[in-house]
Design a protein around this motif. Structure first.
Motif, PDB file in Angstrom:
ATOM      1  N   GLY A  80       0.778  -1.225   0.000  1.00  0.00           N
ATOM      2  CA  GLY A  80       0.000   0.000   0.000  1.00  0.00           C
ATOM      3  C   GLY A  80       0.812   1.279   0.000  1.00  0.00           C
ATOM      4  N   VAL A  81       0.298   2.245   0.726  1.00  0.00           N
ATOM      5  CA  VAL A  81       0.852   3.594   0.732  1.00  0.00           C
ATOM      6  C   VAL A  81       2.263   3.615   1.317  1.00  0.00           C
ATOM      7  N   LEU A  82       2.500   2.814   2.338  1.00  0.00           N
ATOM      8  CA  LEU A  82       3.819   2.816   2.978  1.00  0.00           C
ATOM      9  C   LEU A  82       4.902   2.419   1.988  1.00  0.00           C
ATOM     10  N   LYS A  83       4.660   1.382   1.208  1.00  0.00           N
ATOM     11  CA  LYS A  83       5.655   0.940   0.225  1.00  0.00           C
ATOM     12  C   LYS A  83       5.842   1.968  -0.879  1.00  0.00           C
ATOM     13  N   SER A  84       4.754   2.524  -1.359  1.00  0.00           N
ATOM     14  CA  SER A  84       4.857   3.472  -2.472  1.00  0.00           C
ATOM     15  C   SER A  84       5.405   4.827  -2.035  1.00  0.00           C
ATOM     16  N   SER A  85       5.295   5.159  -0.754  1.00  0.00           N
ATOM     17  CA  SER A  85       5.777   6.468  -0.303  1.00  0.00           C
ATOM     18  C   SER A  85       7.253   6.459   0.079  1.00  0.00           C
TER      19      SER A  85
END
Length: 186
Positions: A80-85
């Motif tokens: 999710g967002v953690l990986k992409s950020s």
């Protein structure tokens, strides 16, 4: 209070001093503290004696490769967002900073870690910079080329100014500037 002990080379010549200052609990240093400092001084002397040989680098290089690979695998397991950020490189650097604050390494790892930080890091920066091919720069146009040059120049000026402000050696500030400008730009 202060506890000092000489650091010697293989020939027994003093090459430095190790010291411990003020115990956290405020009590004076005792025989156990002296034994612990002696152990550290012995490791320092042995590490300095071995630091000239290639084989002394192997444990630290293996540890660095293991930690970097573990950080990469851990990043890939995120979702999710953690990986992409978080970029993989930034995540691995944060992972290494966390581990280095949790675990205390034996001095035997130091020559290999220093080799990775100096030679391999520089080589990696060159490879990252080489990833920006000249034909790619020509494709994006002259205005973009000027913008890239401006950003690289600003990164060098800022890194050198901050390096001077924080007392970072010029060569390290230049390495940081190059990494920020080239790798960050790619």
């Amino acid at each position: 209070s202060v506890l000092c002990m000489p650091v010697t080379d293989k020939a027994g010549k003093s090459i430095g001093v190790a010291q411990m200052l003020n115990k956290l609990d405020g009590t004076p240093f005792n025989d156990d503290d002296e034994k612990h400092l002696k152990t550290v001084v012995t490791e320092i002397s042995e590490m300095l004696g071995k630091s000239e040989s290639w084989t002394s680098r192997i444990p630290g290089v293996i540890l660095a490769a293991f930690v970097a690979t573990s950080g990469w695998i851990f990043h890939e397991s995120l979702s999710g967002v953690l990986k992409s950020s978080l970029s993989t490189v930034l995540f691995v650097v944060m992972f290494v900073v966390l581990l280095s604050n949790v675990f205390i390494l034996r001095m035997a790892y130091l020559p290999g870690i220093q080799f990775c930080m100096r030679q391999l890091l520089r080589f990696g920066i060159v490879l990252m910079g080489a990833g920006i091919m000249f034909s790619d720069v020509l494709e994006i146009g002259g205005t973009s080329l000027l913008l890239i040059c401006a950003v690289i120049s600003i990164a060098f000026v800022v890194a050198h100014a901050l390096g001077r402000l924080f007392g970072i050696p010029l060569r390290l500030a230049t390495l940081i500037a190059g990494g920020t400008a080239i790798c960050g730009g790619s």
